[in-house]
Every structure is written in C-alpha cells, then in structure tokens.
Design a protein around this motif. Structure first.
Motif, PDB file in Angstrom:
ATOM      1  N   PRO A  84     -16.422 -14.103 -39.956  1.00  0.00           N
ATOM      2  CA  PRO A  84     -17.485 -14.613 -39.081  1.00  0.00           C
ATOM      3  C   PRO A  84     -17.693 -13.703 -37.860  1.00  0.00           C
ATOM      4  N   ALA A  85     -18.921 -13.656 -37.390  1.00  0.00           N
ATOM      5  CA  ALA A  85     -19.254 -12.830 -36.225  1.00  0.00           C
ATOM      6  C   ALA A  85     -18.416 -13.222 -35.008  1.00  0.00           C
ATOM      7  N   ALA A  86     -18.135 -14.495 -34.857  1.00  0.00           N
ATOM      8  CA  ALA A  86     -17.352 -14.941 -33.701  1.00  0.00           C
ATOM      9  C   ALA A  86     -15.918 -14.417 -33.759  1.00  0.00           C
ATOM     10  N   LEU A  87     -15.342 -14.312 -34.959  1.00  0.00           N
ATOM     11  CA  LEU A  87     -14.001 -13.734 -35.072  1.00  0.00           C
ATOM     12  C   LEU A  87     -14.053 -12.239 -34.759  1.00  0.00           C
ATOM     13  N   HIS A  88     -15.099 -11.586 -35.199  1.00  0.00           N
ATOM     14  CA  HIS A  88     -15.256 -10.167 -34.865  1.00  0.00           C
ATOM     15  C   HIS A  88     -15.375 -10.011 -33.350  1.00  0.00           C
ATOM     16  N   ASN A  89     -16.076 -10.929 -32.700  1.00  0.00           N
ATOM     17  CA  ASN A  89     -16.190 -10.929 -31.243  1.00  0.00           C
ATOM     18  C   ASN A  89     -14.810 -11.081 -30.604  1.00  0.00           C
ATOM     19  N   TYR A  90     -14.000 -11.984 -31.155  1.00  0.00           N
ATOM     20  CA  TYR A  90     -12.627 -12.165 -30.669  1.00  0.00           C
ATOM     21  C   TYR A  90     -11.854 -10.848 -30.800  1.00  0.00           C
ATOM     22  N   PHE A  91     -11.975 -10.191 -31.958  1.00  0.00           N
ATOM     23  CA  PHE A  91     -11.300  -8.910 -32.165  1.00  0.00           C
ATOM     24  C   PHE A  91     -11.767  -7.883 -31.134  1.00  0.00           C
ATOM     25  N   ASP A  92     -13.063  -7.878 -30.833  1.00  0.00           N
ATOM     26  CA  ASP A  92     -13.587  -6.951 -29.824  1.00  0.00           C
ATOM     27  C   ASP A  92     -12.952  -7.209 -28.455  1.00  0.00           C
ATOM     28  N   HIS A  93     -12.657  -8.470 -28.157  1.00  0.00           N
ATOM     29  CA  HIS A  93     -12.037  -8.806 -26.873  1.00  0.00           C
ATOM     30  C   HIS A  93     -10.579  -8.373 -26.794  1.00  0.00           C
ATOM     31  N   VAL A 152      -5.504 -11.570 -24.518  1.00  0.00           N
ATOM     32  CA  VAL A 152      -4.431 -10.601 -24.751  1.00  0.00           C
ATOM     33  C   VAL A 152      -3.103 -11.176 -24.281  1.00  0.00           C
ATOM     34  N   ASP A 153      -3.099 -11.819 -23.119  1.00  0.00           N
ATOM     35  CA  ASP A 153      -1.865 -12.435 -22.612  1.00  0.00           C
ATOM     36  C   ASP A 153      -1.351 -13.490 -23.582  1.00  0.00           C
ATOM     37  N   GLU A 154      -2.259 -14.265 -24.152  1.00  0.00           N
ATOM     38  CA  GLU A 154      -1.857 -15.289 -25.110  1.00  0.00           C
ATOM     39  C   GLU A 154      -1.227 -14.655 -26.352  1.00  0.00           C
ATOM     40  N   LEU A 155      -1.810 -13.574 -26.835  1.00  0.00           N
ATOM     41  CA  LEU A 155      -1.233 -12.883 -28.001  1.00  0.00           C
ATOM     42  C   LEU A 155       0.136 -12.284 -27.678  1.00  0.00           C
ATOM     43  N   ARG A 156       0.269 -11.693 -26.521  1.00  0.00           N
ATOM     44  CA  ARG A 156       1.561 -11.116 -26.129  1.00  0.00           C
ATOM     45  C   ARG A 156       2.648 -12.177 -26.071  1.00  0.00           C
ATOM     46  N   ALA A 157       2.313 -13.369 -25.602  1.00  0.00           N
ATOM     47  CA  ALA A 157       3.290 -14.438 -25.458  1.00  0.00           C
ATOM     48  C   ALA A 157       3.643 -15.115 -26.782  1.00  0.00           C
ATOM     49  N   ALA A 158       2.827 -14.932 -27.800  1.00  0.00           N
ATOM     50  CA  ALA A 158       3.015 -15.633 -29.076  1.00  0.00           C
ATOM     51  C   ALA A 158       4.132 -15.022 -29.907  1.00  0.00           C
ATOM     52  N   GLY A 176      -4.616   1.192 -24.715  1.00  0.00           N
ATOM     53  CA  GLY A 176      -3.594   1.158 -23.678  1.00  0.00           C
ATOM     54  C   GLY A 176      -3.018  -0.232 -23.448  1.00  0.00           C
ATOM     55  N   VAL A 177      -3.594  -1.254 -24.088  1.00  0.00           N
ATOM     56  CA  VAL A 177      -3.130  -2.625 -23.896  1.00  0.00           C
ATOM     57  C   VAL A 177      -2.615  -3.206 -25.220  1.00  0.00           C
ATOM     58  N   THR A 178      -3.449  -3.200 -26.247  1.00  0.00           N
ATOM     59  CA  THR A 178      -3.022  -3.710 -27.554  1.00  0.00           C
ATOM     60  C   THR A 178      -2.841  -2.579 -28.571  1.00  0.00           C
ATOM     61  N   ALA A 217      -0.033  11.414 -30.492  1.00  0.00           N
ATOM     62  CA  ALA A 217      -0.230  12.672 -31.220  1.00  0.00           C
ATOM     63  C   ALA A 217      -0.199  12.452 -32.736  1.00  0.00           C
ATOM     64  N   HIS A 218       0.384  11.327 -33.164  1.00  0.00           N
ATOM     65  CA  HIS A 218       0.489  11.007 -34.591  1.00  0.00           C
ATOM     66  C   HIS A 218      -0.543   9.979 -35.034  1.00  0.00           C
ATOM     67  N   GLY A 219      -1.494   9.660 -34.169  1.00  0.00           N
ATOM     68  CA  GLY A 219      -2.523   8.674 -34.495  1.00  0.00           C
ATOM     69  C   GLY A 219      -2.340   7.397 -33.687  1.00  0.00           C
ATOM     70  N   PRO A 220      -3.166   6.378 -33.970  1.00  0.00           N
ATOM     71  CA  PRO A 220      -3.082   5.147 -33.191  1.00  0.00           C
ATOM     72  C   PRO A 220      -1.786   4.373 -33.463  1.00  0.00           C
ATOM     73  N   GLU A 221      -1.315   3.668 -32.431  1.00  0.00           N
ATOM     74  CA  GLU A 221      -0.116   2.844 -32.545  1.00  0.00           C
ATOM     75  C   GLU A 221      -0.424   1.460 -31.974  1.00  0.00           C
ATOM     76  N   GLY A 222      -0.187   0.436 -32.766  1.00  0.00           N
ATOM     77  CA  GLY A 222      -0.372  -0.937 -32.296  1.00  0.00           C
ATOM     78  C   GLY A 222       0.738  -1.337 -31.348  1.00  0.00           C
ATOM     79  N   LEU A 223       0.397  -2.098 -30.323  1.00  0.00           N
ATOM     80  CA  LEU A 223       1.372  -2.477 -29.293  1.00  0.00           C
ATOM     81  C   LEU A 223       1.784  -3.943 -29.364  1.00  0.00           C
ATOM     82  N   LEU A 224       1.265  -4.707 -30.316  1.00  0.00           N
ATOM     83  CA  LEU A 224       1.626  -6.125 -30.452  1.00  0.00           C
ATOM     84  C   LEU A 224       2.603  -6.301 -31.613  1.00  0.00           C
ATOM     85  N   LYS A 225       3.691  -5.580 -31.576  1.00  0.00           N
ATOM     86  CA  LYS A 225       4.648  -5.572 -32.683  1.00  0.00           C
ATOM     87  C   LYS A 225       5.597  -6.764 -32.617  1.00  0.00           C
TER      88      LYS A 225
END
Length: 176
Positions: A26-35, A5-11, A40-42, A47-55
């Motif tokens: 691939p299952a490994a990419l899905h595993n990465y997505f799960d991580h 997550v820190d790496e994605l935030r810095a990118a 509350g972090v990404t 009240a309007h639904g989910p909001e992505g935080l890596l904008k």
C-alpha cells in the motif's frame, strides 16, 4: 519521522501487516518506509556499500493476498530488500493467500504451513491485538506468547491500517 525511528530503535520485534494492493505494498506503507529510511540514522553508506543500522531485531511480515503469489513475488522481494537495507535482515514471512479465490484455495496453503510458523503468528497476533494488555498474552502458556509479553513490539501496520495520517502530520497529510 524521528518518533517513528525512535520507536523502531526501541523495539525488539517488528511486525508488519501488509495487504497486496495492485501487486505491491500500500502507498501508506511506502510512505512509512520513506519516513524511516534515513541516511546516517537507519542506514549508512560504507566503502563496501550500504549498511543497515537497525540490526538485531526479529521481524515478522504478515502478508494478505487475494491470489496465490508465493515468496518469490515482487512484493516479497521488495519488502526483503527494503528491510535488509535498514538492517532488518532476517524477516519471517507468513502468507494468507488465495483470499479472493474461494474457500478451498484459502485452506490449501494454510494446512501445509509448519506448526511453528502458525504458532508464532497466533502468539504475535494476540500480542499485537491487545498491546495495552501484553502481560496477559502468556495466559495460554505458549513460550512465544510469554516471550512476546516481555518484548517491546513495534507494529508498523498500525500507522497505515488504523490512521489516515502518520505521526507528525495533520489531517490533510502534511507535516506539522
């Protein structure tokens, strides 16, 4: 998963190299997505639904496929949905399709691709291929290559393409 997550935030730029395995990722990419999908972090629920935080990050997906599937395939739709869910809403997709269909099928779609997308792919591929020598990427003089050399590029694919484990896991794949 904190390191991922820190790496994605810095990118500034996120690059995914995604082969098609059995009509999906691939299952490994899905595993990465799960991580990296962490409430509350990404992403967060509002009240309007989910909001992505890596904008605000440019995202490029390079997808390799044996057949001709196009942008409306469920693999692309899933990737767009997940990336948008964490805030990476404006992803550019570049497809290498027909790779198992012979030479003529491989050349057809690539010849019709806009030059700008192809040059983006080449510049990013050069930058990704030599992450420790990014300043040299601009040697060909392309604006994209020069920009890539100044950006922090996160290559998510390196975790599932080059390593049997994710960061924070031991060789058996369990968390350390």
């Amino acid at each position: 998963s904190d390191a991922l997550v820190d790496e994605l935030r810095a990118a500034d730029i996120v690059v995914l190299a995604v082969p098609m395995y059995n009509f999906t990722i691939p299952a490994a990419l899905h595993n990465y997505f799960d991580h990296i999908a962490r409430a509350g972090v990404t992403f967060r629920y509002t009240a309007h639904g989910p909001e992505g935080l890596l904008k605000g990050k440019r995202t490029h997906v390079f997808a390799a496929r044996g057949g001709q599937h196009g942008d409306d395939h469920s693999q692309s739709l899933f990737l767009r949905q997940f990336l948008g869910f964490i805030g990476l809403e404006d992803a550019t997709f570049v497809y290498a399709e027909g790779l198992a269909m012979g030479e003529q099928a491989r050349e057809g779609p690539a010849k019709s691709r806009p030059t700008a997308v192809a040059s983006t792919a080449v510049a990013l591929a050069e930058a990704v291929a030599a992450p420790n020598t990014l300043p040299r990427v601009g040697r060909k003089g392309s604006a994209m290559a020069r920009e890539a050399s100044r950006q922090r590029i996160t290559v998510a694919g390196r975790y599932f393409m080059n390593s049997p484990t994710m960061p924070g896991q031991n060789s058996s794949g369990t968390n350390t």
